[in-house]
Each structure stands twice: as C-alpha cells, then as structure tokens.
Motif scaffolding. Structure first.
Motif: not given
Length: 281
Positions: A97-126
C-alpha cells in the motif's frame, strides 16, 4: 462507519452510487491501459458523463481534483499496488500500500480509499500482505475519518484461467471473503459478481450494514451489463464499480447515463438501452 465523506459518494435521492474505476495503470500490465493512455482526456470525459465517483491512483487524482466547480464526481483513491494480473505470473508476487495513503487521501479530498483483499490460489502470501495493509490503513483511516473500501477479490488460478483479470464467481468463496473484509473493518465492500446472481442476496446479507458495491469485471455487451446491474440492485447492493465497461465503451457518456438511470431513477433495462441509442444517435 464514517458518514460525512460518504454523503458525497451516495446519491441523496436513491442512496446508491456509480463509481467508475480508472486505476488500472497502477498494476503494471500493458493490456490494462488500452484506451486510457491519455488520462487527462479520460478524466474529462468521465466528468462530463457525471458518475457519482471516479476511482483513481495517487498519481492521477490531480486530473480530477484540479477541475474547478463543486459538481464533479467524488474521488475514490486506490491505495495498493500488486503484480498479480500478468501471465505468466512473476516468480515473486507482491502487494504494497502507498506510504501515508490516508494522509494523501485527505490532501486530495477523497471520499474513500480502496484496498484489495485478494484470494489467489497457491499464493497465500498475497492475501497476507493485503491483510497487513488493511490493518495499517484501518488504523489511520479511523484517525482521519476516511472511509475504507475493501475489495474482496476471489481470483481464478492464473495458470488454468489463462492469466489476467479473471474472477472466480463461486458464491461460497465470495461470501467467505466478503465476511473477512467486514471483520477487518470495512466501511464499504467492493465485491465480485457471482456466477448465479440469484444468490447475490447472500453477499449483501453477510456484509450486514456495510454497503456493498459490485465490481464490473470484464467487458460485456450493454444488455448483459444492465441486466447484471438490475439484478445486484434487486439483491440489495448499494451501487456498482465499473471500469472497462464504461471507459472502453464507444459512448462512455451514454452508458453512464443509462447506468445512472437504473441506479437513481429505477429505469428498466429496455428503457436504459433506449437512452444509450438516443445519446449515440
């Protein structure tokens, strides 16, 4: 739930939202930027089309937020980057994730931030990396009053699926990952459509009071897209997050107008299709 910023995401009359995702260039896959090479022009086209929100990255959000006036779409900020879409997969997969992502979102006047929760077979590390990012983002989001949209993404095996942006529409897998996103503190859920949309009410039920917005996935014809939209709304979804089905459409303004009619005015599929024809004429 942090309601104040979400008041700018959801339409005041319908309580629903159309978020157009144009964050595809973040993932380093050449095919993803076809048709969106000129992001300044893409954003201008979307602003003219008038969706409720546009989903952009920290490097592209300025094209939206530099436009004057209060009537432009809201910004949803993508906060994480991964290398899980190319074929064949890289020898080492990552998600950060982007460093200081929430502060960046505040500065950019975002209404929400989006982040993945991925289930990729064979790759639990992701998935592990996603969970670590979500926990860090959740802590900062609460501090700044920034809504966190989690995107539970159930993916097919890259090798057997031929690689790329392919989702697994198994309702059992979707329900399980959506519930984990809720448990991690999601304010919004951006979820896959299921193979059988008659089951989609189960996704909404397991999310409880967390609004569900449904992803568009790959490019489909207009009728299929609108029928899917009506089906997920009937199941209780609070909105949609479509990307290529809008930005790669020959008439982005027309399909946006049709989707907004379904979302906010209760238009049926045929009525919405007629509006596209009228706009395109």
């Amino acid at each position: 739930m942090t309601p104040y910023r979400l008041n700018r995401l959801f339409h005041p009359r319908s309580g629903r939202a159309l978020d157009v995702a144009v964050d595809h260039g973040f993932f380093g896959e050449r095919s993803f930027i076809t048709g969106i090479e000129d992001m300044r022009a893409v954003v201008r086209t979307l602003v003219d089309a008038g969706p409720d929100a546009v989903q952009l990255t920290v490097g592209q959000a300025r094209h939206l937020q530099a436009i004057p006036g209060k009537d432009k779409p809201a910004l949803v900020l993508r906060t994480d980057v991964a290398n899980v879409y190319n074929s064949p997969l890289d020898s080492r997969l990552f998600s950060h994730h982007v460093t200081n992502a929430i502060e960046e979102a505040v500065r950019l006047d975002a209404v929400a931030v989006c982040a993945n929760l991925m289930q990729l077979p064979g790759h639990p590390e992701v998935r592990e990396a996603n969970i670590r990012s979500i926990m860090e983002l959740r802590a900062e989001a609460g501090r700044y009053g920034m809504p966190l949209m989690i995107e539970p993404l159930v993916m097919q095996d890259n090798d057997t699926a031929g690689g790329g942006y392919l989702v697994d529409g198994d309702i059992e897998k979707i329900v399980t990952l959506v519930r984990q996103a809720v448990e991690l503190g999601a304010d919004l859920i951006k979820a896959d459509p299921s193979d059988d949309l008659r089951d989609y009410h189960r996704v909404v039920e397991v999310a409880g009071d967390v609004p569900v917005l449904v992803r568009g996935g790959g490019r489909v014809d207009d009728r299929t897209l609108l029928e899917r939209t009506v089906a997920v709304l009937d199941a209780g979804a609070r909105g949609i997050v479509y990307g290529r089905n809008v930005i790669q459409h020959p008439d982005p303004a027309g399909i946006t107008r049709a989707l907004l009619a379904v979302l906010h005015d209760g238009a049926g599929v045929d009525e919405a299709l007629d509006s596209i024809a009228e706009v395109a004429a």
